[in-house]
Design an enzyme around this catalytic site. Structure first.
Site, PDB file in Angstrom:
ATOM      1  CB  SER A   1      -0.959  -0.045   1.193  1.00  0.00           C
ATOM      2  OG  SER A   1      -2.033   0.831   1.023  1.00  0.00           O
TER       3      SER A   1
ATOM      4  CG  ASP B   1      -6.409  -3.011  -3.392  1.00  0.00           C
ATOM      5  OD1 ASP B   1      -6.999  -2.263  -2.598  1.00  0.00           O
ATOM      6  OD2 ASP B   1      -5.284  -3.473  -3.169  1.00  0.00           O
TER       7      ASP B   1
ATOM      8  CG  HIS C   1      -5.451  -2.969   0.713  1.00  0.00           C
ATOM      9  ND1 HIS C   1      -5.023  -2.377  -0.457  1.00  0.00           N
ATOM     10  CD2 HIS C   1      -4.765  -2.358   1.715  1.00  0.00           C
ATOM     11  CE1 HIS C   1      -4.125  -1.444  -0.161  1.00  0.00           C
ATOM     12  NE2 HIS C   1      -3.950  -1.427   1.140  1.00  0.00           N
TER      13      HIS C   1
END
Length: 521
Positions: free
Chosen positions: A230, A458, A486
């Site tokens: 991320s 996602d 995710h």
């Protein structure tokens, strides 16, 4: 993760044939002691003393980590890299030593955020994401980035302020909402500067990437081996752009596009969280306790929207009489489980309790868990403050009032249920006294052949960001997972694990594009 907390303040700062034949094998690697004894060269003579450090590993202070399998240590870095003789800060690191006798080196990790503790995440990555063969081959190292956790943490707001900001709903009038956003952003920013102006101004991602290079040298590695998730992909791509010759095997999973601006991120997240919520509404019918009674998936999505809108000015009772469930908190509690498909049944239970029993306790718990709030009213980390400051430093304000009004309308259009959560970012940033630090657009000249992992669905880091980074970095591989989670290198797909771990272990570069599926459960 790219984490957002609260509607008014934090929304203003917004901000998962197989293997080709290319080999980058690491044979005859030096021992751990030989690496630590090897002198590392700094980018400039003024920084050499920082690059001469070696981490002194020892038992972790329980306040830093209670995991007895980890060792901890610190290094010192300049607060402002343009002033290496000036103030310094200490960064907290942790490692799990390799299970094998002769490790290849260190594998650095970052879980995202911004504002999330790498040390806190390391145990979870060891138990659920990173394969045993990789754990045998590498010392697993993580760290709290500058301003985060145990690394010179920035603390600007009180617990009471965070509670107030997170629970504050829209007034229904854009002008009034914008005024509130600007006032709160100005207040928050000034509190940060009053607390420690020099620290606040130097918590940008470029500085954090420079810290990673000092950490690389401090463990004796000539090249950085790294898995970033991320926001950790932004940190990783920033490192690759600034230190291509020191970049080794780099995995970037759940991509934040380094060329995206504040609105690009807000729009992408709003659109894809809305998409995930629509998918959830579709699948809710499979649960016996689904409280959404419409017969179509579109109708069930409207049921959620109707419930959330009903809370405006009419919060729902919870087990804590002092903290009713506001519309803002309910939205936060609804969005939080969407990060992980396996958490969707929890959302069904929470909505059932809220809609059928008129009890917002479980949705409030989900919102608080997401925001790192404890049941006693304290917050367990400084992620709220750190995230807000880092995002303000990283993203310049683009556009004017007319442009922002058009963008707000676009957010409402692509995400009619939750789009308001992502509005008013530029307006708040403009009012804040914390100003962005200039950063050059990435060129990725001389970058290594990195591996990028992207999830088609996602919610937090849209797949198009992974595709964009794949185009930006020459020779990169894009491993695509078809799931609603995710990130992808998280123990949920043997296909993804195979591609990533062959790269980390043998240096086998995956094909330019690889398609994977979620493991059957």
């Amino acid at each position: 993760m790219v984490k957002r907390t609260g509607r008014i303040l934090a929304a203003s700062f917004a901000l998962v044939t197989l293997l080709a034949g290319c080999s980058m094998g690491q044979s005859n690697q030096p021992s751990r002691q030989e690496r630590e004894d090897h002198k590392q060269s700094a980018p400039s003579p003024q920084l050499q003393k920082f690059y001469d450090q070696r981490v002194k590993w020892s038992k972790c202070d329980p306040k830093v980590s209670s995991d007895k399998n980890l060792q901890c240590g610190t290094i010192e870095v300049p607060l402002d890299y343009s002033k290496p003789a000036g103030r310094t800060i200490k960064l907290q690191m942790a490692r799990q030593k390799a299970a094998g006798n002769n490790p290849k080196g260190s594998l650095f990790t970052n879980p995202g955020g911004p504002g999330q503790s790498g040390i806190e995440s390391l145990s979870g990555l060891v138990s659920g994401a990173i394969g045993s063969d990789v754990q045998k081959a590498y010392d697993l190292v993580s760290f709290d980035p500058r301003g985060v956790g145990a690394s010179a943490p920035i603390v600007c707001s009180s617990d009471e302020q965070k509670d107030t900001w997170r629970s504050m709903d829209s007034t229904g009038d854009a002008g009034t909402d914008i005024k509130q956003v600007r006032e709160q952003a100005a207040q928050f920013g000034q509190q940060c500067l009053d607390k420690d102006a020099e620290l606040t101004k130097n918590l940008d991602t470029v500085s954090a990437a420079k810290d990673m290079d000092v950490m690389r040298a401090a463990v004796g590695d000539d090249k950085l081996t790294y898995v970033g998730y991320s926001y950790g992909t932004l940190l990783g791509s920033t490192y690759v752009n600034h230190f291509p010759k020191q970049s080794g095997r780099i995995v970037l999973d759940g991509v934040v596009d380094p060329k995206a601006d504040m609105f690009d991120l807000s729009l992408g997240q709003a659109e894809h969280f809305q998409k995930s919520l629509a998918k959830f509404a579709d699948e809710c019918k499979e649960f016996a306790n689904c409280p959404l009674k419409s017969k179509t998936k579109e109708g069930r999505l409207k049921d959620i929207d109707k419930f959330l809108k009903s809370l405006a000015g009419n919060p729902l009772r919870t087990s804590n009489s002092n903290r009713p469930l506001t519309q803002s908190l309910a939205t936060e509690g609804t969005v939080a489980p969407l990060y992980n498909y396996e958490s969707w049944p929890t959302l069904v239970d929470a909505l059932d309790r809220a809609i059928r029993l008129h009890d917002g306790t479980q949705l409030l718990y989900l919102a608080d868990f997401y925001a790192s709030r404890n049941s006693d009213g304290t917050y367990s980390d400084n992620s709220f403050d750190a995230m807000s400051v880092i995002n303000q430093l990283d993203y310049p304000v683009v556009g004017d009032a007319k442009t922002w009004a058009q963008q707000d309308a676009q957010l409402d259009k692509v995400a009619p249920v939750i789009g308001s959560t992502f509005k008013y970012g530029p307006q708040g940033a403009q009012a804040s006294p914390i100003k962005p630090k200039p950063a050059d657009d990435p060129t990725f000249k001389d970058a290594p052949k990195v591996v990028i992992v992207g999830n088609k669905n996602d919610p937090a880091t849209p797949y198009k960001f992974a595709q964009s980074l794949h185009r930006q970095i020459p020779g990169s591989s894009l491993v695509t997972l078809d799931s609603w989670n995710h990130c992808g290198y998280t123990g949920i797909s043997k296909c993804v694990n195979k591609a990533v771990e062959a790269y980390l272990l043998q240096g086998e570069q995956p094909a330019s594009e690889v398609s994977c599926k979620l493991d059957e459960r």
